[in-house]
Design a protein around this motif. Structure first.
Motif, short mmCIF file in Angstrom:
data_model
loop_
_atom_site.label_atom_id
_atom_site.label_comp_id
_atom_site.label_asym_id
_atom_site.label_seq_id
_atom_site.Cartn_x
_atom_site.Cartn_y
_atom_site.Cartn_z
N ALA A 136 29.22 -5.01 -62.96
CA ALA A 136 28.26 -3.74 -63.57
C ALA A 136 28.39 -3.04 -62.08
O ALA A 136 28.99 -3.32 -61.21
CB ALA A 136 26.90 -4.53 -62.88
N GLU A 137 27.21 -2.41 -61.46
CA GLU A 137 27.09 -0.81 -61.09
C GLU A 137 26.98 -1.88 -59.39
O GLU A 137 25.74 -2.77 -59.56
CB GLU A 137 26.72 -0.13 -61.18
CG GLU A 137 26.66 0.96 -59.25
CD GLU A 137 25.23 2.25 -59.75
OE1 GLU A 137 25.94 2.71 -59.12
OE2 GLU A 137 25.34 2.10 -60.86
N PHE A 138 27.35 -2.19 -57.93
CA PHE A 138 27.47 -2.58 -57.06
C PHE A 138 27.06 -2.21 -55.68
O PHE A 138 27.10 -0.69 -56.04
CB PHE A 138 28.96 -3.17 -56.32
CG PHE A 138 29.47 -4.24 -56.74
CD1 PHE A 138 30.64 -5.19 -55.63
CD2 PHE A 138 30.17 -3.89 -58.03
CE1 PHE A 138 30.90 -6.36 -56.46
CE2 PHE A 138 30.91 -5.44 -58.83
CZ PHE A 138 31.09 -6.88 -57.19
N ARG A 139 25.97 -3.19 -55.43
CA ARG A 139 24.92 -2.35 -54.68
C ARG A 139 25.60 -2.74 -53.26
O ARG A 139 26.22 -3.06 -53.60
CB ARG A 139 23.25 -3.41 -54.51
CG ARG A 139 23.33 -3.23 -56.46
CD ARG A 139 22.82 -2.37 -57.05
NE ARG A 139 22.15 -2.06 -58.26
CZ ARG A 139 20.64 -2.33 -57.72
NH1 ARG A 139 19.92 -3.00 -58.00
NH2 ARG A 139 20.22 -3.16 -59.94
N THR A 140 25.14 -1.98 -52.48
CA THR A 140 24.96 -1.92 -50.96
C THR A 140 24.67 -2.54 -50.56
O THR A 140 25.04 -3.10 -48.88
CB THR A 140 25.44 -1.03 -50.11
OG1 THR A 140 24.01 -0.05 -49.98
CG2 THR A 140 25.48 0.41 -50.92
N GLY A 141 23.84 -3.38 -50.71
CA GLY A 141 23.25 -4.71 -49.03
C GLY A 141 23.65 -5.38 -49.14
O GLY A 141 23.81 -6.38 -47.49
N ALA A 142 25.21 -6.33 -49.71
CA ALA A 142 26.16 -6.85 -49.01
C ALA A 142 26.85 -6.15 -47.45
O ALA A 142 27.38 -7.27 -46.58
CB ALA A 142 27.15 -7.37 -49.88
N ALA A 143 27.78 -4.90 -47.89
CA ALA A 143 27.62 -4.51 -47.16
C ALA A 143 26.82 -4.16 -45.63
O ALA A 143 27.15 -4.41 -44.25
CB ALA A 143 28.46 -2.94 -47.39
N VAL A 200 25.44 5.32 -44.47
CA VAL A 200 25.42 4.82 -45.53
C VAL A 200 27.01 5.42 -45.87
O VAL A 200 27.33 4.10 -46.69
CB VAL A 200 24.91 6.58 -46.22
CG1 VAL A 200 24.80 5.94 -47.03
CG2 VAL A 200 23.23 5.88 -45.57
N ALA A 201 27.86 6.27 -45.27
CA ALA A 201 28.85 5.83 -45.86
C ALA A 201 29.95 5.07 -45.12
O ALA A 201 31.02 4.30 -46.42
CB ALA A 201 30.09 7.34 -45.25
N ALA A 202 29.38 4.76 -44.08
CA ALA A 202 30.42 3.17 -44.27
C ALA A 202 29.82 1.93 -44.78
O ALA A 202 30.83 1.03 -45.77
CB ALA A 202 29.70 2.31 -42.44
N ALA A 203 28.58 1.56 -45.06
CA ALA A 203 28.44 0.88 -46.19
C ALA A 203 28.95 0.69 -47.84
O ALA A 203 29.33 -0.07 -48.42
CB ALA A 203 27.03 0.65 -46.55
N ARG A 204 29.14 2.50 -47.91
CA ARG A 204 29.45 2.70 -49.59
C ARG A 204 31.59 2.29 -49.27
O ARG A 204 32.10 1.68 -49.91
CB ARG A 204 29.54 4.33 -49.25
CG ARG A 204 30.22 4.49 -50.58
CD ARG A 204 29.47 5.80 -50.99
NE ARG A 204 30.11 6.66 -50.45
CZ ARG A 204 29.16 8.07 -49.29
NH1 ARG A 204 27.72 6.84 -49.86
NH2 ARG A 204 29.43 8.94 -48.67
N GLU A 205 31.70 2.41 -48.04
CA GLU A 205 33.46 2.13 -48.12
C GLU A 205 33.37 0.63 -47.58
O GLU A 205 34.39 0.26 -49.01
CB GLU A 205 34.15 2.51 -46.99
CG GLU A 205 35.41 2.62 -45.89
CD GLU A 205 36.55 2.53 -45.22
OE1 GLU A 205 37.00 2.67 -44.93
OE2 GLU A 205 35.10 3.59 -44.86
#
Length: 472
Positions: A136-143, A200-205
């Protein structure tokens, strides 16, 4: 409640050992990959099977990563106290309670505190348990947890992130296979500059990196029926190529790389040559239908039954079944009511497929504990302390013997029925062999084209193309 990285309590270790053992009895667990590294650790896994996924992480880990779970679980009568005892951290999801989302600040703070203390946490970036054919689509919480932990430690924490893939054969059924694959650990300190400029960009990457790691350890398909196609195609090909003995039942983990490569290859065929893909699909489905009609199962239909292998088969398995029969009979007598209880619980609760195995396992754990106490107590009443101790030890051993005996008997029954069904029917074996050769040759031709267009498909050293094999 403190979320420090202090060592788990003895009670927590006992609970983990109990549920891990139960999960190992419920499934055929196949662990692959390196050991978990020491120090601050974030274990990120896919989430196909509700509470069984963290239990399997516990079972297959050298450490006890503290679970992050949806907040409503912490409010349940029995489960909530257990999760807190294990150091669980509640996650507040919008779909559970939109008014409680602000409390996730506590979640981030607690998770980061565990990592700063050198501890380990486990998290499921998909944010839900599901039965989809693919991630499924990943959330950014772990990052975000990982980045905040490194930032709070001046980017010298040395956090390790380990992607884990959990793949079930039939997750709702007991004694089916599950592969738990641990990927190589990686860090995120190299994202310091990106994080300072744009968090935000770092979490996305970093989320993309985590997803890529988990994807490499899982099987992903466009549709559920694609998995059936891949499994049948891989099964017939490896036996036709003589990489796997006839009638052998391989563990899911042993087949993983081949299944993953077949999946990638067949998806390429679907995209680049849809007509050939449709034709190949028809052939494989026809073969699967023939296989089902004769009851061949995973072992397929051998081209012949040699006299010596058949005699060896009868001698070895017949001896095991004969010697194990008394223990199996005793185990069945003692534990059959517990198995019926699990089925009754599922019929009464009618759970969704994502939690069916959880309901079964919880019912089995409760039933086993009560039955074990009953038989031990009965032994004490009838013959005193010594007999109670003997009963307490032998009852579980007999139950395990019964489990192994039943599985061996089922395998022997399938093999024997196939053998008898094919006697005097060489035409059937010839038809199977002809179809295997035809399909295998199709795979080889497509393999050659795939290698020519995508030479990088040989880079993992396991399986070269749609039809190539390897132990995995």
């Amino acid at each position: 409640m403190s979320r420090s990285a202090s060592a788990p309590s003895r009670v927590a270790k006992l609970i983990v050992r109990l549920v891990s053992t139960a999960a190992g009895m419920f499934y055929r667990v196949d662990r692959h990959g390196p050991s978990l590294p020491p120090g601050p650790l974030l274990v990120a896994a896919n989430h196909p099977n509700s509470l069984l996924d963290p239990v399997l992480i516990f079972r297959c880990s050298e450490r006890m990563p503290r679970p992050l779970g949806r907040a409503p679980l912490f409010e349940r009568l029995l489960l909530g106290p257990v999760l807190r005892l294990l150091g669980g951290i509640p996650v507040y999801r919008r779909q559970d309670d939109a008014t409680a989302m602000h409390r996730n600040e506590d979640m981030f703070r607690d998770a980061v505190a565990v990592l700063h203390g050198g501890g380990a946490i486990q998290i499921y970036p998909e944010g839900k348990s599901h039965s989809g054919a693919h991630l499924a689509e990943f959330r950014t919480g772990a990052a975000r947890i990982a980045l905040q932990a490194e930032d709070g430690a001046g980017w010298g924490l040395g956090l390790s992130i380990v992607p884990v893939g959990i793949t079930y054969s039939r997750k709702e059924r007991a004694r089916t296979g599950v592969a738990v694959r641990f990927g190589r650990a990686f860090g995120c300190a190299d994202l310091e500059d990106v994080f300072r400029e744009d968090p935000v960009a770092a979490a996305r990457e970093l989320t993309e990196r985590i997803e890529a790691g988990i994807r490499s350890q899982t099987l992903n398909f466009v549709h559920h029926e694609d998995r059936e196609l891949v499994e049948v195609a891989e099964q017939l090909y490896v036996r036709q190529s003589r990489w796997v003995p006839w009638r052998a039942r391989e563990a899911l983990g042993a087949r993983f790389y081949r299944l993953q490569r077949f999946s990638a290859g067949l998806e390429w065929i679907r995209r680049e040559a849809p007509e050939e893909h449709a034709d190949l699909r028809r052939k494989v489905e026809r073969y699967a239908a023939m296989n089902a009609r004769v009851g061949a199962g995973q072992g397929d239909v051998p081209p012949r039954f040699g006299l010596v292998p058949v005699l060896q088969y009868i001698l070895v398995r017949g001896t095991l079944l004969f010697l194990g029969l008394p223990f199996a009979a005793a185990g069945t007598l003692l534990w059959a009511p517990v198995l019926r209880l699990a089925g009754l619980v599922v019929r009464l609760t009618r759970p969704a497929i994502e939690v069916t195995a959880t309901h079964k396992l919880l019912a089995l754990i409760g039933g086993v504990v009560l039955a074990w106490a009953f038989w031990t107590g009965l032994g004490y009443v009838m013959a005193g302390t010594l007999f109670a101790v003997v009963t307490a030890v032998l009852a579980p051993l007999c139950g395990y013997a019964a489990l192994q005996w039943v599985e061996l008997a089922r395998e022997v029954r399938e093999d024997t029925a196939l053998f008898l069904r094919l006697q005097g029917r060489p035409d059937v074996r010839v038809r199977f062999a002809r179809m295997r050769r035809e399909i295998a040759e199709t795979f080889r031709q497509l393999e050659k084209r795939w290698e020519e267009e995508l030479p990088s498909t040989r880079d993992d050293g396991n399986v070269s193309a749609p039809g190539a094999g390897g132990a995995g």
